[in-house]
Design an enzyme around this catalytic site. Sequence first.
Site, PDB file in Angstrom:
ATOM      1  N   HIS A  16       0.949  -1.206   0.096  1.00 39.97           N
ATOM      2  CA  HIS A  16      -0.019  -0.010  -0.015  1.00 39.97           C
ATOM      3  C   HIS A  16       0.948   1.252   0.048  1.00 39.97           C
ATOM      4  CE1 HIS A  16       0.480   0.181   4.336  1.00 39.97           C
ATOM      5  NE2 HIS A  16       0.157   1.309   4.330  1.00 39.97           N
ATOM      6  N   HIS A  23       7.515  -1.965   2.200  1.00 39.65           N
ATOM      7  CA  HIS A  23       7.355  -0.700   2.072  1.00 39.65           C
ATOM      8  C   HIS A  23       8.797   0.217   1.858  1.00 39.65           C
ATOM      9  CE1 HIS A  23       3.734  -1.840   3.234  1.00 39.65           C
ATOM     10  NE2 HIS A  23       3.518  -1.660   4.525  1.00 39.65           N
ATOM     11  N   LYS A  71      15.292   2.712   7.846  1.00 41.09           N
ATOM     12  CA  LYS A  71      15.095   2.788   9.263  1.00 41.09           C
ATOM     13  C   LYS A  71      13.607   2.570   9.624  1.00 41.09           C
ATOM     14  CE  LYS A  71      16.025   6.322  12.032  1.00 41.09           C
ATOM     15  NZ  LYS A  71      16.874   7.429  12.528  1.00 41.09           N
ATOM     16  N   LYS A 131       8.807   0.911  15.690  1.00 36.06           N
ATOM     17  CA  LYS A 131       7.297   0.882  16.184  1.00 36.06           C
ATOM     18  C   LYS A 131       7.681   1.417  17.917  1.00 36.06           C
ATOM     19  CE  LYS A 131       4.604  -1.691  13.827  1.00 36.06           C
ATOM     20  NZ  LYS A 131       3.553  -1.442  13.261  1.00 36.06           N
TER      21      LYS A 131
HETATM   22  C1  BG6 Z   1       1.421  -2.433   7.672  1.00 35.79           C
HETATM   23  C2  BG6 Z   1       2.324  -2.788   8.754  1.00 35.79           C
HETATM   24  O1  BG6 Z   1       1.813  -2.811   6.405  1.00 35.79           O
HETATM   25  O2  BG6 Z   1       1.575  -0.848   7.466  1.00 35.79           O
HETATM   26  C3  BG6 Z   1       1.904  -2.205  10.024  1.00 35.79           C
HETATM   27  O3  BG6 Z   1       1.742  -4.140   8.735  1.00 35.79           O
HETATM   28  C4  BG6 Z   1       1.943  -0.765  10.012  1.00 35.79           C
HETATM   29  O4  BG6 Z   1       2.442  -2.661  11.005  1.00 35.79           O
HETATM   30  C5  BG6 Z   1       1.065  -0.234   8.610  1.00 35.79           C
HETATM   31  O5  BG6 Z   1       1.324  -0.203  11.025  1.00 35.79           O
HETATM   32  C6  BG6 Z   1       1.509   1.224   8.509  1.00 35.79           C
HETATM   33  O6  BG6 Z   1       0.831   1.724   7.477  1.00 35.79           O
HETATM   34  P1  BG6 Z   1       0.623   3.280   7.206  1.00 35.79           P
HETATM   35  O7  BG6 Z   1      -0.166   3.573   5.941  1.00 35.79           O
HETATM   36  O8  BG6 Z   1      -0.413   3.712   8.403  1.00 35.79           O
HETATM   37  O9  BG6 Z   1       1.809   4.063   7.576  1.00 35.79           O
END
Ligand code: BG6
Length: 452
Positions: free
Chosen positions: A161, A223, A306, A309
């Site tokens: 995404h 990502h 980097k 959480k």
């Molecule tokens: C997801 C992860 O793909 O992306 C999550 O599994 C994370 O751990 C999330 O919180 C973050 O997405 P966004 O769009 O909120 O930055």
Amino acid sequence: PENGSLSIVVLGASGDLAKKKTFPALFNLYKQVRYLVKDKDASREQLEAVSKFLHLIKYVSGAYDSESDFRLLDKEISKHESLTKTAEGSSRRLFYLALPPSVYPSVSKMIKTSCMNKSDLGGWTRIVVEKPFGKDLESAEQLSTQIGGLFEEPQIYRIDHYLGKELVQNMLVLRFANRMFLPLWNRDNIANVQIVFKEDFGTDGRGGYFDQYGIIRDIIQNHLLQIFCLVAMEKPVSVRPEHIRDEKVKVLESVLPIKDDDIVLGQYEGYRDDPTVPDNSNTPTFASVILRVHNERWEGVPFILKAGKALDSRKADIRIQFKDVPGQKQGRNEFVIRLQPSEAMYMKLTVKQPGLEMSTVQSELDLSYRQRYQGVAIPEAYERLILDTIRGDQQHFVRRDELKASWEIFTPLLHKIDKGEFKSIPYKQGSRGPAEADKMLEKAGYVQTHGY
Ligand code: BG6
């Protein structure tokens, strides 16, 4: 624009992903197509849209490995199709697997045997799969081979995404449609690049999933690596999805094996309090990894990826730091692309301090989207990407060879972590993560700059 019916099947409809992302995205798309509702708060229209949307939904419950349940699902889809198909219409079937990857093999097989589009008038069947797509190179390849045996590559949409975020989609335009960046985008001018993801909350009820994967598989290998590709790749031959993805694969293949000195792992204090996380878990909730690219453009330029959480803020950005000018005393140039929150691009420049004195100061040239594009709604990543799957545009989806190349980069490191060869350093919730990560950054040549 196509005639005919469209069925979107969300498998895993009661899960977290469907609730948080898939259904809201589908609802927003529906509203825009049907109602052209722009104002999210227009309450009367909103209520009407919700009720109509709910009418379009049919819940079918069943087991992921039961052929008779999938035949039932097929019947429901056919019923919907016979109601909505126009005379010349085709049937379009989109299967969105909002499921744990362990059931991908059986579900995709069931779709293939029982639920494919059977219309003589054309149409298609497509499947959307989410990460985690495997746990390492071997398991990902197994999954790819299995799904690849059932569906053709143009039918498979591997969603990441982050590729649907506005400023990620802007990356290639920025790089290749602006003359000023072309001569600068290389090792002669750029000192280092950081791609950073931070969240100011922990694994919040997802500990069971997270502990199996860790931050590298959750964020960095997908990502952040996708963003890395867009920053580092060469100019594609054309904007066709295949050409763009060819270049992404090439740059991934130019990444050197990750060195032990180029890694810092961390785990926030309190992570193991989650009852679904083992007391002795070493799973990293923070990682900083330096990628080194072996090609003419990037030799010697560290790319620091980097992610963490439970840190001090929630944001994601790309930070490109330029080299010093000869004799530079303060403040390097930096170009920052902030993906979230509050999309922005800004450049740090050295200017004369305004006033009578002749001194210099670091200032910013700032393109903040909220100010510049007032009133323009920026679509959610999932909305855009689901629309692409319906339109059949694979540009912002991960191709099989791209996925393989990304697992090749991280698998040796992940195996070492799984064997306990790297320890996750504890860090306080709400902090910047382990101090060792800042030290590594400094060693990689990053110079702290200051805003005005
Ligand atoms: C997801 C992860 O793909 O992306 C999550 O599994 C994370 O751990 C999330 O919180 C973050 O997405 P966004 O769009 O909120 O930055």
